[in-house]
Design a protein around this motif. Structure first.
Motif, PDB file in Angstrom:
ATOM      1  N   ARG A   4      -1.986  10.821  -4.334  1.00 35.03           N
ATOM      2  CA  ARG A   4      -1.248  10.256  -5.459  1.00 35.03           C
ATOM      3  C   ARG A   4      -0.462   9.013  -5.018  1.00 35.03           C
ATOM      4  NH1 ARG A   4       3.621  10.461  -8.385  1.00 35.03           N
ATOM      5  NH2 ARG A   4       4.497  10.873  -6.343  1.00 35.03           N
ATOM      6  N   MET A   5       0.184   9.124  -3.865  1.00 37.89           N
ATOM      7  CA  MET A   5       0.936   7.979  -3.342  1.00 37.89           C
ATOM      8  C   MET A   5       0.008   6.790  -3.143  1.00 37.89           C
ATOM      9  SD  MET A   5       3.328   9.907  -0.509  1.00 37.89           S
ATOM     10  CE  MET A   5       4.545  11.135  -0.962  1.00 37.89           C
ATOM     11  N   HIS A  64      -1.443  20.827  -1.240  1.00 38.92           N
ATOM     12  CA  HIS A  64      -0.314  20.132  -1.850  1.00 38.92           C
ATOM     13  C   HIS A  64      -0.034  18.798  -1.146  1.00 38.92           C
ATOM     14  CE1 HIS A  64       3.186  19.929  -4.375  1.00 38.92           C
ATOM     15  NE2 HIS A  64       3.987  19.781  -3.336  1.00 38.92           N
ATOM     16  N   PRO A  85       3.859   3.608  -1.494  1.00 38.59           N
ATOM     17  CA  PRO A  85       4.659   3.885  -2.682  1.00 38.59           C
ATOM     18  C   PRO A  85       6.146   3.856  -2.327  1.00 38.59           C
ATOM     19  CG  PRO A  85       3.752   5.890  -1.797  1.00 38.59           C
ATOM     20  CD  PRO A  85       3.221   4.788  -0.963  1.00 38.59           C
ATOM     21  N   TYR A 116       6.798  17.234   1.239  1.00 35.44           N
ATOM     22  CA  TYR A 116       6.963  15.865   0.755  1.00 35.44           C
ATOM     23  C   TYR A 116       7.205  14.933   1.939  1.00 35.44           C
ATOM     24  CZ  TYR A 116       9.211  11.908  -1.622  1.00 35.44           C
ATOM     25  OH  TYR A 116       9.557  10.663  -2.067  1.00 35.44           O
ATOM     26  N   MET A 145      -0.366  14.999  -2.733  1.00 33.83           N
ATOM     27  CA  MET A 145       0.712  14.008  -2.747  1.00 33.83           C
ATOM     28  C   MET A 145       0.271  12.712  -2.088  1.00 33.83           C
ATOM     29  SD  MET A 145       4.382  15.857  -2.205  1.00 33.83           S
ATOM     30  CE  MET A 145       3.968  17.078  -1.013  1.00 33.83           C
ATOM     31  N   LYS A 205       4.943  11.847   3.313  1.00 34.38           N
ATOM     32  CA  LYS A 205       5.546  10.540   3.602  1.00 34.38           C
ATOM     33  C   LYS A 205       5.245  10.109   5.040  1.00 34.38           C
ATOM     34  CE  LYS A 205       7.858   9.009   0.077  1.00 34.38           C
ATOM     35  NZ  LYS A 205       7.605   7.653  -0.403  1.00 34.38           N
ATOM     36  N   SER A 240       0.832  -1.202   0.000  1.00 31.95           N
ATOM     37  CA  SER A 240       0.000   0.000   0.000  1.00 31.95           C
ATOM     38  C   SER A 240       0.864   1.248   0.000  1.00 31.95           C
ATOM     39  CB  SER A 240      -0.897   0.004   1.228  1.00 31.95           C
ATOM     40  OG  SER A 240      -0.108   0.176   2.375  1.00 31.95           O
ATOM     41  N   HIS A 259       7.739  14.354  -7.024  1.00 36.89           N
ATOM     42  CA  HIS A 259       7.778  15.200  -5.824  1.00 36.89           C
ATOM     43  C   HIS A 259       8.985  14.931  -4.947  1.00 36.89           C
ATOM     44  CE1 HIS A 259       3.896  16.996  -6.445  1.00 36.89           C
ATOM     45  NE2 HIS A 259       3.378  15.806  -6.631  1.00 36.89           N
TER      46      HIS A 259
END
Lengths: 489, 611
Positions: free
Chosen positions: B208-209, B201, A130, B173, B205, B177, A128, A192
């Motif tokens: 998208r991840m 933003h 990335p 970012y 992200m 994460k 799950s 990104h």
């Protein structure tokens, strides 16, 4: 019986450690005193009793829990300093902290990302996420060539970026045409991942001409930001300035260049550098400020050179504590009012000249000059500073900061009572005047003000605070018994 | 030592344990004995994850601070550098490696980058010719560090500056994460709300991840119901105000770093018998502050004016407990009493510490009229400062030059204090009149130095300071709609979040509160006045993972402050969590714990200058 035992008995039998009571209704900070007292009364009771207790975390004086990382670093450092010396450093021995109750989770962050976890129930987790192998990133170092067997020089941009993100071996050298390179850049940006974007930018910077690179970056905002960041990090000031100019960000460019002066230590070099900044395209306001900055440093260098050699009375009596170089303008003005007061307006170091050149407001000038002259106890200068002459030729005392502030500043500098009184009587607001006078013990002012207000009651109150038989006491006595005054109360 | 992380609504110790496991794995990768060379900045954050003992268990024998020159001697097989990815640190490492004595038995070099590897740094090592000397180069992903039972921080000092001044989105970012890690451990968060450009933003992200791995789903029952992403620049006002909670004031006055505070030692001197003649310690007293300490957990979020009463109440309980000894007659009773002594002692020393801290703060804040006039007492300044802040926040005279600020500049008060006030006036007036702004700027530059042109420009770029562009000031509308000012804030027994600033309810927390009930739709107008888009996203959950809420069960919301959060805001959110009919409990995450001073400092180009 040893002392400890005696104390112990004392503790069990005496009522020395008595409880105290609180007034619950009074939620006030006087409570702090009481809780402090409580603490003190309990202190000693349990001293050292539980040294071996595992529940109580050991903390060294500096507050690091014994066994923390920072404590460990310090411990190593202190043992290095006194290596060979077996003395105790004042730290208790390391206690092995009882192992924490282990969490049920048998997986680590990295295992989540690497997919190495043993617990099968979590195996779906890693999918799950990335960037599955984020952790092993750039080309593995010092790995035998054979491990590169999946290496293929024909990857497209997408595949290359993916490999970069996963930390696998990759090569950018096969991206020859501009179009290929830009595709690579766009692919990197859409990941990104700033690290990958930076790597591609380094490659582009090396292989593209500046003109083309700048042109393409101008259309790619995110990549552009990364590039600017990269240049800032690596300190490539010149290219950055060029880029900002190209982009038409003139003010940013000017400020960036101006900023460089901070790192120039030598005052003459700094001055010369500031001079080159004068022509930069600042906003109109900033442009004036930078101009002032340059002029100020230029002037400070001249003053400094002169004053270093001077040994006039004032410098002997009050030796300079620091150089005037790079001080703010107000500090410079203060210095000038201190050491160069009364110089003719023609000299660079005269207060009048500085005031005019740097457009110092009346208020700021007054305050600064007053501070400097009061510090030197030049009361006559203070007097002149406050004098204004009207068109009829009468002089009148004026203060752009109000006379209350003047009195406070004079008092701080140890002005004699007479001087204080002179200015205190100029305070318009009678309430303020009385409270100032009371604070600084100017009895005459207090008495006169109350007399002026025809406030007999206040006079009586004030008299009660004075020492019986003192001259002030007498004066009030006479006043309140005077029949010539029409008291309002 | 981390037990306090488990008590909250969400067990944040899972995150800590995961991070510890990671650390052990890396240490084991470098087989044999080792010495760690620390980037000093990292020892704080790492202290929240691990103790020295954990490192020792994995053969760490020595620890040094990273310094230029030659490494100290240590008979170990491995040298490991724990560093942030910074170029200047790479130069030091290169120097260390190159000056290594070749005659000695060779030591292997390793680097652990925290929180991410950096190509730039590796390139620098390569340029210096030392890249080949490293056996392992790895990264330790430490995005979100558990700070307390309900608090996570990335400890990224420069995040606000990067996001809002330099437009660098690297920290965003890392945020995304970090949130993916959270979702891996605590399940997918079904609902995402946000306000602000950066929030948008980060959400993009994250989505998208997630999409990239569509098809495979986390099989964990979601712990969080909602994620709220808030840009700091949506609420620039709150950090500028002086925090008035106990913890907030400790941070304002002494600064809390990585959960520790350094205090002047005088009030902590332990007078032990027989040591009366000893000198007072001169080193600052360092204390750890977190909810593991029962008393601190109780009082940290109170308005400072309610702390005295709480401490005295506690003192009463503790002395009563000690008095119990008189009632202990039988051996069994005495034994019982003695067994409780350690806890009582801990409670006593905790009380002693906080009484001392409260006294220290009181000396500075007390608004009792001073008896001396000059020099102005700290308390007088504090009170005046607060008065001006409150005038601004209630909209009094925000369009003129303020005489108090003028006086402070004339007195050369610390520049950051001046900037906080001027910025606050600007924010509360939706920009200053050009004339007023120019006046302040000139006074500041003349008094503190022309080089602060740079700082003033930075403040303007981030919107903290600006000229008025329209005549319309929308702050009063925002204030009224969101009830940012409460006239009768109850400091002792609060009934509203405004107690944390004795009247001002932090805008950010009001937004959070309104989102939970009645929802943002009720404040559309105000949301439009605040910068950046507001949005809602949903993340689908696989069937079977939908939470069946018990009746009366609270929702759990993760509030993420992009660009920093203050202790007072945290206190306000904790207050909302505890409200009986609140219905929502909050976990707080941020890029950095800030206060007005540290925040403004991060925007200055000469941060080392402390004036």
């Amino acid at each position: 019986m040893n002392k400890g035992k005696a104390e112990e008995d004392d503790y069990w039998h005496s009522s020395k450690y008595s409880a105290f009571t609180f007034d619950d209704d009074d939620y006030d900070f006087t409570k702090l005193k009481e809780s402090q007292r409580a603490v003190n009364s309990i202190r000693g009771l349990v001293e050292d009793d539980c040294e071996d207790d595992e529940d109580v975390e050991k903390v060294s004086w500096s507050g690091e829990p014994v066994g923390s990382i920072l404590w460990g670093v310090k411990e190593t450092a202190s043992s290095l300093r006194t290596s060979g010396d077996t003395q105790n450093h004042g730290f208790p021995k390391i206690q092995h902290n009882p192992p924490l109750p282990r969490q049920s989770s048998g997986y680590s962050l990295s295992s989540l990302f690497k997919g190495k976890n043993k617990t099968s129930s979590f195996s779906s987790l890693l999918d799950s996420l990335p960037d599955t192998s984020m952790r092993v990133y750039a080309p593995e170092l010092r790995k035998p060539r054979s491990e590169y067997k999946d290496y293929d020089s024909d990857w497209n941009s997408e595949e290359t970026i993916r490999r970069m993100r996963q930390g696998k071996a990759y090569s950018l050298e096969n991206f020859h045409s501009l179009q290929e390179k830009l595709l690579l850049l766009d692919e990197a940006v859409s990941s990104h991942n700033s690290n990958v974007i930076t790597a591609v930018l380094i490659f582009l910077k090396r292989t593209l001409s500046k003109a083309i690179l700048f042109r393409e970056l101008a259309e790619r905002e995110v990549a552009l930001r990364h590039f600017i960041h990269l240049l800032k990090e690596t300190g490539e000031q010149r290219i950055l300035v060029e880029l900002l100019k190209k982009l038409g960000r003139m003010e940013d460019m000017a400020l960036l260049q101006y900023k460089e002066h901070i790192s120039i230590k030598d005052e003459n070099q700094r001055k010369d550098f500031l001079k080159t900044c004068l022509s930069l395209p600042f906003s109109p306001d900033d442009s004036t400020h930078v101009q002032d900055h340059y002029m100020l440093l230029e002037r400070q260098i001249i003053i400094e050179a002169n004053d270093k050699r001077t040994d006039t009375e004032i410098f002997k009596k009050h030796p300079r504590k620091a150089s005037i170089l790079n001080m703010p303008i107000i500090t410079t003005l203060y210095y000038s009012c201190f050491y160069h007061y009364g110089e003719s307006e023609g000299t660079f170091s005269s207060p009048a000249n500085i005031r005019k050149t740097f457009r110092i407001s009346e208020k700021q000038y007054f305050l600064t000059a007053l501070g400097a002259r009061a510090k030197l106890k030049q009361w006559s200068d203070v007097d002149r500073l406050c004098n204004t002459t009207n068109w009829l030729g009468y002089t009148k005392k004026k203060s752009p900061i109000g006379f209350q502030r003047v009195v406070e500043i004079l008092h701080k500098n140890g002005a004699p009572l007479q001087v204080l009184q002179d200015y205190m009587s100029l305070v318009d607001n009678t309430e303020v005047r009385v409270s100032l006078a009371q604070k600084f013990k100017c009895h005459d002012i207090v008495i006169n003000t109350y007399k002026e207000l025809k406030d007999r009651q206040q006079l009586i109150v004030y008299q009660s605070k004075l020492e019986r038989g003192s001259p002030e006491y007498q004066v009030i006595d006479e006043l309140i018994h005077s029949l010539n005054i029409r008291w309002k109360n | 030592m981390a037990a306090h992380l488990c008590y909250g609504r969400v067990n944040l110790n899972i995150l800590r344990e995961a991070a510890r496991k990671d650390l052990r794995e890396f240490l084991d990768k470098c087989a044999g004995s080792k010495a760690i060379v620390w980037d000093e900045y990292l020892t704080g954050p790492f202290g929240l994850i691990a103790q020295y003992s954990l490192l020792k268990e994995h053969e760490v024998e020595k620890m040094f601070t990273l310094k230029a020159g030659r490494l100290p001697p240590a008979d170990v097989k491995n040298i490991i550098f724990f560093v942030r990815p910074r170029l200047e640190l790479m130069d030091i490492i290169a120097e260390n490696v190159m000056s290594e004595d070749k005659m000695q038995s060779p030591r292997e070099f390793n680097i652990l980058f925290v929180p991410r590897r950096s190509m730039l740094c590796e390139q620098r090592l390569k340029e210096q010719g030392v890249l080949g000397s490293f056996t392992n180069i790895d990264e330790y992903i430490l995005d979100l560090i558990p700070y307390d039972g309900d608090l996570l921080s990335m400890e990224c000092e420069s995040a606000f500056r990067e996001c809002y001044l330099e437009n660098d989105q690297t920290s965003l970012y890392h945020t995304a994460k970090g949130l993916m890690t959270i979702q891996a451990l605590y399940g997918t968060i079904p609902q995402i709300f946000g306000k602000g450009e950066c929030a948008r933003h980060v959400a993009n992200m994250m989505l998208r991840m997630k999409r990239e791995f569509a098809g495979s789903q986390t099989q964990i029952l979601p712990v969080f119901d909602t994620l709220l992403l808030l840009d700091r620049n949506v609420d620039l006002l709150t950090p500028l105000a002086t925090q008035l909670t106990y913890e907030g004031l400790i941070d304002e006055i002494y600064g809390i770093t990585n959960g520790y505070v350094k205090l002047p030692p005088e009030k902590f001197a332990q007078k032990k018998q027989g040591e009366g003649g000893k000198d007072l310690p001169t080193e600052p007293k360092k204390l750890q502050l977190n909810s593991a300490e029962e008393l601190y957990a109780e009082i940290r979020d109170k308005n400072f004016n309610a702390v005295g009463a709480a401490l005295s109440k506690k003192a009463k309980i503790i002395s009563a407990a000690f008095e119990e000894r008189h009632n202990a007659k039988t051996v069994g009773e005495i034994k019982q009493f003695v067994s409780q002594l350690p806890h009582m002692q801990a409670a006593r020393s905790s009380l002693a510490n906080h009484t001392s801290i409260a006294e220290l703060i009181k000396d500075i804040t007390s608004n009792v009229l001073p008896t001396r006039l000059l020099p102005p007492l700290a308390s007088e300044t504090f009170f005046d400062n607060l008065t001006v802040e409150q005038e601004f926040m209630t909209g009094v005279d925000t369009d003129k030059v303020n005489t108090y600020i003028e006086d402070c500049i004339a007195q050369k008060d610390p520049l950051i204090k001046i900037l906080r006030l001027v910025c606050m006036q600007s924010v509360c007036n939706n920009g200053l009149k050009q004339k007023v702004l120019d006046y302040y700027k000139r006074e500041i530059l003349q008094t503190y130095g022309y080089e602060y042109i740079l700082t003033l420009n930075n403040l303007e770029k981030t919107g903290l300071l600006k000229p008025q562009t329209t005549t319309r000031n929308n702050y009063p509308t925002i204030r009224k709609t969101l009830k940012l000012w409460m006239e009768d804030a109850n400091e002792q027994n609060p009934n509203d979040i405004s107690y944390v600033y004795s009247g001002y309810a932090p805008l950010s927390v009001r937004l959070t509160q309104v989102l939970a009930r009645p929802g943002w739709r009720s404040i559309e107008e105000v949301l439009k006045m605040l910068p950046g888009p507001h949005f809602e996203e949903r993340q689908p959950l696989p069937t079977g993972l939908h939470k069946k809420r018990q009746q009366g069960e609270n929702r759990t919301t993760l509030v993420f402050f992009l660009g920093g959060v203050t202790y007072a805001e945290i206190a306000a959110l904790r207050f909302l969590s505890q409200m009986e009919e609140g219905g929502t409990e909050y976990i707080i995450a941020t890029t950095k714990l800030i206060n007005g001073t540290s925040w403004i400092k991060s925007l200055m180009d000469k941060p080392e200058v402390n004036i």
